[in-house]
Design a protein around this motif. Structure first.
Motif, mmCIF file in Angstrom:
data_model
loop_
_atom_site.group_PDB
_atom_site.id
_atom_site.type_symbol
_atom_site.label_atom_id
_atom_site.label_comp_id
_atom_site.label_asym_id
_atom_site.label_seq_id
_atom_site.Cartn_x
_atom_site.Cartn_y
_atom_site.Cartn_z
ATOM 1 N N SER A 190 53.373 90.888 64.574
ATOM 2 C CA SER A 190 52.738 90.248 65.729
ATOM 3 C C SER A 190 51.544 89.404 65.321
ATOM 4 C CB SER A 190 52.284 91.316 66.736
ATOM 5 O OG SER A 190 53.375 92.070 67.198
ATOM 6 N N LEU A 191 51.177 89.435 64.052
ATOM 7 C CA LEU A 191 49.977 88.737 63.600
ATOM 8 C C LEU A 191 50.137 87.231 63.759
ATOM 9 C CD1 LEU A 191 47.223 89.384 62.277
ATOM 10 C CD2 LEU A 191 48.269 88.845 60.084
ATOM 11 N N SER A 192 49.217 86.608 64.502
ATOM 12 C CA SER A 192 49.268 85.164 64.722
ATOM 13 C C SER A 192 48.112 84.439 64.043
ATOM 14 C CB SER A 192 49.251 84.858 66.222
ATOM 15 O OG SER A 192 48.078 85.367 66.832
ATOM 16 N N THR A 193 46.988 85.114 63.815
ATOM 17 C CA THR A 193 45.831 84.473 63.181
ATOM 18 C C THR A 193 45.354 85.326 62.008
ATOM 19 O OG1 THR A 193 45.120 83.497 65.278
ATOM 20 C CG2 THR A 193 43.492 83.605 63.515
ATOM 21 N N LEU A 194 45.299 84.710 60.829
ATOM 22 C CA LEU A 194 44.838 85.393 59.622
ATOM 23 C C LEU A 194 43.737 84.553 58.988
ATOM 24 C CD1 LEU A 194 45.042 87.572 57.418
ATOM 25 C CD2 LEU A 194 46.844 86.207 56.356
ATOM 26 N N ILE A 195 42.574 85.170 58.757
ATOM 27 C CA ILE A 195 41.425 84.458 58.190
ATOM 28 C C ILE A 195 41.146 85.013 56.796
ATOM 29 C CG2 ILE A 195 39.018 83.812 58.533
ATOM 30 C CD1 ILE A 195 39.359 84.289 61.484
ATOM 31 N N LEU A 196 41.351 84.174 55.794
ATOM 32 C CA LEU A 196 41.129 84.545 54.393
ATOM 33 C C LEU A 196 40.087 83.638 53.748
ATOM 34 C CD1 LEU A 196 44.834 85.130 53.298
ATOM 35 C CD2 LEU A 196 43.075 86.890 53.523
ATOM 36 N N SER A 197 39.299 82.954 54.537
ATOM 37 C CA SER A 197 38.334 82.008 53.994
ATOM 38 C C SER A 197 37.223 82.717 53.242
ATOM 39 C CB SER A 197 37.748 81.158 55.126
ATOM 40 O OG SER A 197 37.199 81.977 56.143
ATOM 41 N N ASN A 198 36.632 81.981 52.284
ATOM 42 C CA ASN A 198 35.491 82.455 51.500
ATOM 43 C C ASN A 198 35.781 83.769 50.790
ATOM 44 O OD1 ASN A 198 34.137 80.933 54.110
ATOM 45 N ND2 ASN A 198 33.089 80.470 52.209
ATOM 46 N N ASN A 199 36.871 83.788 50.049
ATOM 47 C CA ASN A 199 37.183 84.898 49.163
ATOM 48 C C ASN A 199 37.234 84.389 47.729
ATOM 49 O OD1 ASN A 199 37.850 87.677 50.505
ATOM 50 N ND2 ASN A 199 38.673 86.162 51.925
ATOM 51 N N LYS A 200 37.943 85.087 46.854
ATOM 52 C CA LYS A 200 38.036 84.712 45.443
ATOM 53 C C LYS A 200 39.457 84.319 45.061
ATOM 54 C CE LYS A 200 33.726 85.999 44.924
ATOM 55 N NZ LYS A 200 32.641 85.001 44.765
ATOM 56 N N LEU A 201 40.240 83.888 46.027
ATOM 57 C CA LEU A 201 41.626 83.544 45.762
ATOM 58 C C LEU A 201 41.709 82.271 44.929
ATOM 59 C CD1 LEU A 201 43.123 84.203 49.312
ATOM 60 C CD2 LEU A 201 43.443 85.616 47.269
ATOM 61 N N THR A 202 42.449 82.336 43.837
ATOM 62 C CA THR A 202 42.653 81.163 42.991
ATOM 63 C C THR A 202 44.058 80.599 43.141
ATOM 64 O OG1 THR A 202 43.259 82.611 41.140
ATOM 65 C CG2 THR A 202 40.944 81.917 41.307
ATOM 66 N N THR A 203 45.027 81.481 43.333
ATOM 67 C CA THR A 203 46.405 81.049 43.574
ATOM 68 C C THR A 203 47.034 81.982 44.603
ATOM 69 O OG1 THR A 203 47.256 82.415 41.757
ATOM 70 C CG2 THR A 203 46.736 80.108 41.251
ATOM 71 N N ILE A 204 48.004 81.477 45.314
ATOM 72 C CA ILE A 204 48.768 82.267 46.276
ATOM 73 C C ILE A 204 50.233 81.984 46.040
ATOM 74 C CG2 ILE A 204 49.239 82.704 48.719
ATOM 75 C CD1 ILE A 204 46.439 81.869 49.394
ATOM 76 N N ASN A 205 51.024 83.037 45.915
ATOM 77 C CA ASN A 205 52.453 82.859 45.688
ATOM 78 C C ASN A 205 53.145 82.439 46.976
ATOM 79 O OD1 ASN A 205 52.224 83.644 43.000
ATOM 80 N ND2 ASN A 205 52.440 85.806 43.522
ATOM 81 N N GLU A 206 54.245 81.724 46.808
ATOM 82 C CA GLU A 206 55.007 81.282 47.967
ATOM 83 C C GLU A 206 55.536 82.463 48.766
ATOM 84 O OE1 GLU A 206 58.979 78.552 48.905
ATOM 85 O OE2 GLU A 206 58.454 79.144 46.866
#
Length: 1027
Positions: A723-739
């Protein structure tokens, strides 16, 4: 070149196919690289929102059907002649603050707006214009030129703006945007604008009212200029004017928070007939003009006036004297005469003019900042009969004494505002007047009064919270000297629904009697005090209370050895909202909170991290008995870890849980299974570094994980959050995200994904994720401006989505791979189609060719009397019947060649030993066929026959064994596995569907006719060859 041309041709052919739509085929505005948001309304309005996207030019790809374009807050320095050449359908264009660079100037080409023939609204605020752009569309209705450097030269003409109805020219020359001169507008400059209705010329250093304004004007703003006099004919040609604002032309300079130059005459000079022609005027703002009197002749023609603003003048004597000007204003609904105090005076009381009693339509009255000591019986007497009066503002008057019985006369009053005064508590019982035992002399000092930020809105939207105002009758006593409360304090105020007692230094322990005269109180604000929660019976008299604000009462919560009792909640049966935030709660006398009605608990800025430590385990069930709680805020609580059992003790009906601004390093996602109604979870501003899979079927729709230390996301980590419609991942340490991190629909319903502020690597490792962004319909806000590269150094600050795919893919190699893969697909589809249509024919040809190549030969040995010896379970009548009626008929009587069988029940010699019959049958038969069932393979006869058949293999190198399984048997037998691997075709299974039986009989005939050497693999042949 040839390769590139072929690629273009193939790409075009793919784009024209209705089922194949790769990202490269999408229109520019639909691609992820397009910097603007696109929204459509009513199938006819199309908005391109390019606000704050760090643009340096008008982006390409805006479609011709665009009706609204917002380019505000960017870095655009030039608008070229062809920037909007294809946007002929634009009706609204916003270029306000289009260039946020140091000079903030936008250069606009002469014909930039030439093709915008349908443009109705044009916003050009704060772009450094020195003159009004030329060649503006004739369709223009609204033009905003505020905060520029336009001073309208003497030779300027508005001929090109004949259809404009709203013109804003404010703040082009004032202290915050100086031009270094006074401004005078040439006579009849606006005369050609026959449709002009709203004109804003405020803050322009104007020295006089412009002459020759169009008679179509409805609103005129001339505030904050340098107009020192208004002549008798200033507004003579404006019979339709409804709103006139000329405030701030001669301000009171004593405490002005801006550069202030007083008028030469001390106040604004207004001719007796200045407003004589304004018979339709409804709003008049004369505030901030240092007026010391109001001539009744000014208002003789203003019988339609509804709002009158007179704040920041010197009119205290006028409003407490005869005030005959009010006789001409019978329709007044709002009057603001705030901050009209006399310099260096602090009178004991004031008496409002009796003329106020004639304002029968008055709804809102601001009397703030008049400065007097007491509210006496005659202070507000002229207002008693105003039954439409709903809001009375008496704030910031430094009132020391008030007769509360006076307010019994205001039965229809919706709100009484007495904040920012010096009222003291009433200690005695049955006292109608305030008594106090403090030195009044210390209160006679008046601190400096400053200008409030906004005086144009009604009191209900400016001074109190909206929920308080909506609850019913409101009494605001905040910021006074009520350091303790008795029940007599509220005698005479009537039926109060909302009471604000914040910021009073209140420090007494409540005992359940203080608010007994307010039984219908539903909203109580006690914030910013020193509440002592010592007694269980606190607030017990407030059975109707729904909202209680006890925030910022940390005084006693910080002390040791003090009773901190929260059992008062039990006394409030309908309490919905409780605010306990900003109290630094690190210890409590109460271990649990009990309420069946509470739905929202604000518990931020406390110390739950201390309460939930192992040594204080008794607080883990603090919220357990809040059975109806749906909203819980425990942010800013110094929580390093939520103990595992605390998850189980939280109320299970939570829909919103705020845990942001703590020190969490981990979160138990599996514990969310308890919260079946949880929709919003805020874990931002923590120290979470890893997010494991949320493999739970929960109702979560909003998840905020911003401002953490997350550096890795597991593949499909949101698998259960469907049911998740909004996900906020801003201002973290993510360098890459897999498809594969985010699932596709329908497994995932994510609509909005926030990624800005992460240190992304713009390398080929991010290629799959970039391709996912391009092909996904998930909205990523600020994708082209805030989702940027951190490494490598030469790409730092560039948008991730602009990373060149050609750096990872060679065009020639990609083309060759494309050709090969497409060729394979075409060949595969061709072969599959042929196999589907000509399966039996192809199968026959293949088997025929295979037989020719391998050299199949028939078993017509002269030593063989029988073609096949059939071994089966003669004790099972069903098997015997199947062999005699099916197997025998198919092999002996049908087919193109006679194949004699040896059957135990038919061909064995009577009386001969079993071993002799078995040996003779196997010896004189070309093949031995074992019909296997689950019961038969366990018998000794089967095992003996199998040994004799293998003995022939060892003696003669002849493999005569064929296995036919009527049932699944010997599934774990090493012999059967080896047999299938080395001679697969000698092992047959009875088909499960009747349709396959003809194929089975054909296969069986072929197997028993052919030597096993020809149908087994090479390894078998290597060890068993015919001599």
């Amino acid at each position: 070149m040839a390769v590139i041309r072929w690629m273009h041709l193939l790409l075009f052919s793919l784009c024209t196919h209705h089922e194949i739509q790769p990202a490269a085929c999408k229109p520019t505005w639909m691609r992820a690289q397009f910097p603007c948001d696109v929204r459509a309304y009513n199938n006819s309005e199309v908005l391109f929102d390019c606000h704050d996207r760090r643009l340096y030019m008008v982006p390409h790809g805006i479609t011709a059907n665009a009706t609204e374009l917002n380019l505000s807050n960017n870095n655009i320095g030039n608008i070229w002649a062809d920037s909007f050449s294809n946007l002929s359908n634009l009706t609204r264009l916003n270029l306000g603050w289009a260039n946020k660079k140091e000079n903030k100037t936008v250069t606009i080409a002469a014909n930039a707006f030439k093709n915008l023939t349908k443009l109705q609204h044009l916003m050009l605020m704060c772009i450094g214009l020195t003159e009004i752009p030329k060649n503006l569309p004739l369709s223009l209705g609204t033009l905003d030129l505020s905060v520029n450097k336009i001073t309208l030269p003497e030779n300027w003409s508005f001929n090109g703006l004949r259809n404009v109805t709203h013109l804003m020219l404010s703040r082009n020359c004032y202290s915050g945007n100086p031009c270094g001169k006074s401004v005078r507008i040439r006579e009849d400059s606006f005369a050609v604008m026959h449709k002009l209705q709203h004109l804003d010329l405020s803050s322009n250093n104007l020295t006089e009212v412009p002459v020759g304004l169009p008679n179509s004007l409805i609103m005129l703003k001339l505030g904050k200029n340098q107009i020192q006099a208004i002549s008798g004919d200033a507004f003579l040609g404006l019979p339709n004017l409804e709103v006139l604002k000329i405030e701030g032309n001669c301000p009171r300079c004593q405490n002005a928070p801006f550069p202030c130059v007083p008028c030469q005459n001390g106040s604004l000079s207004i001719h007796l007939n200045a407003f004589q022609n304004l018979t339709k005027l409804k709003t008049l703002n004369l505030g901030g003009n240092s007026l010391d009197h109001l001539n009744p002749s000014w208002f003789e023609s203003l019988s339609e006036l509804k709002e009158l603003f007179l704040s920041f003048n010197f009119l205290l004597k006028t409003i407490t004297g005869e005030a005959t000007f009010l006789r001409h204003l019978p329709k007044l609904e709002l009057v603001d005469i705030s901050f009209n105090f006399a310099l260096m005076l602090y009178p004991v009381t004031i008496h409002l003019s009796k003329e106020f009693s004639k304002l029968s339509n008055l709804r809102t009255l601001h009397l703030e900042g008049l400065v007097f000591q007491n509210i006496g019986s005659h202070t507000l007497k002229s207002l008693y009969g105003l039954y439409n009066l709903s809001a009375l503002n008496l704030g910031t008057n430094f009132i020391i004494q008030s007769d509360s019985n006076i307010f019994k006369q205001f039965r229809h009053l919706k709100m009484l505002y007495l904040a920012e005064n010096r009222l003291y508590p009433i200690p005695g019982k049955n006292s109608s007047h305030l008594t106090y035992g403090y030195n009044q002399g210390s209160d006679l000092f008046i601190p400096p009064l400053t200008y409030p930020e906004n005086r144009d809105f009604e009191l209900s939207h400016l001074l109190i919270k909206q929920e308080c105002f909506n609850s019913g009758r409101v009494l605001v006593l905040s910021s006074n000297n009520l350091f303790f409360i008795s029940r007599e304090q509220f005698q005479g105020y009537g039926d109060i629904a909302c009471l604000n007692l914040s910021s009073n230094g209140f420090s007494a322990a409540l005992n359940g009697t203080e608010f007994s005269l307010l039984p219908n109180l539903t909203y109580l604000d006690l914030s910013f005090n020193k509440i002592d929660l010592a007694y269980n019976n606190a607030f017990k008299e407030l059975k109707q209370l729904q909202v209680l604000d006890l925030s910022n009462n940390d005084h006693y919560f910080k002390k040791f050895g003090i009773t901190l009792n929260l059992n008062f909640i039990k006394n409030l049966p309908v309490l919905r909202v409780l605010n306990m935030s900003h109290n630094s709660i690190s210890r409590l006398t109460t271990k649990r909170m009990y309420s069946k009605s509470l739905t929202e608990l604000q518990f931020s800025h406390n110390l739950l991290g201390t309460l939930w430590k192992e040594e204080f385990g008794s607080y883990k069930m603090l919220f357990t008995n809040l059975t109806n709680l749906t909203i819980l805020d425990i942010s800013h609580n110094c929580i390093k870890k939520i103990p595992e059992n605390v998850y189980e003790y939280l109320p299970p009906n939570l829909t919103m849980l705020h845990v942001h601004h703590n020190f969490l390093t981990d979160f138990r996602w599996d514990k969310l299974m308890r919260f079946h109604q949880l929709q919003i979870l805020d874990l931002s501003f923590n120290n979470i570094y890893n997010v494991t899979g949320i493999n739970l079927n929960i109702s979560l729709t909003y998840l905020d994980l911003s401002h953490n230390h997350i550096f890795h996301l597991e593949n499909g980590f949101l698998k259960g959050a469907r049911s998740l419609s909004t996900l906020i991942l801003s201002n973290n340490k993510l360098t890459t995200i897999n498809e594969s991190t985010f699932q596709s629909r329908p497994e995932s319903q994510i609509q909005t994904l926030f990624l800005q502020g992460n240190p992304f690597q713009c390398t080929c490792d991010s290629l799959d994720f970039i391709l996912w962004i391009e092909n996904s319909d998930v909205k990523i806000p600020r994708l082209t401006s805030k989702v940027t590269c951190d490494t490598p150094a030469n790409m730092k600050g560039n948008a991730l989505i602009y990373f060149g795919i050609d750096q990872c893919v060679n065009d020639s190699e990609a083309f060759m791979i494309y050709i090969l893969t497409n060729s394979f697909i075409i060949v595969f589809m061709f072969v599959a189609t042929l196999a589907h249509l000509f399966y039996w024919d192809a199968s026959y040809v293949l088997h025929y060719m295979k037989a020719k190549l391998k050299g199949y030969k028939s078993l017509n040995s002269p030593d063989s009397v029988y073609g096949v010896f059939v071994m089966y379970d003669t004790r099972d009548p069903h098997v015997s019947e199947w062999v005699m009626t099916n197997l025998r008929v198919k092999l002996e009587e049908e087919g193109d060649m006679y194949l004699p069988l040896c059957l135990e029940e038919r061909d064995w010699a009577l009386g001969a030993p079993l071993v002799e019959n078995l040996s003779q049958s196997i010896r004189y038969s070309s093949k031995t066929l074992f019909v296997l069932t689950e019961a038969y393979v366990k018998t000794g006869v089967f095992k003996l026959a199998m040994c004799l058949a293998h003995q022939r293999l060892l003696d003669e190198n002849k493999d005569v064994i064929v296995l036919l399984m009527l049932e699944p048997v010997l599934q774990n037998s090493h012999f059967l596995r080896l047999r299938k691997r080395m001679c697969r075709k000698s092992v047959l299974e009875w088909p499960k569907t009747p349709a396959a039986e003809p194929w089975f009989w054909t296969t069986l005939r072929n197997v028993v006719k052919v030597d096993n050497q020809a149908i087994c693999n090479k390894t078998y042949k290597k060890y068993f060859t015919v001599k």
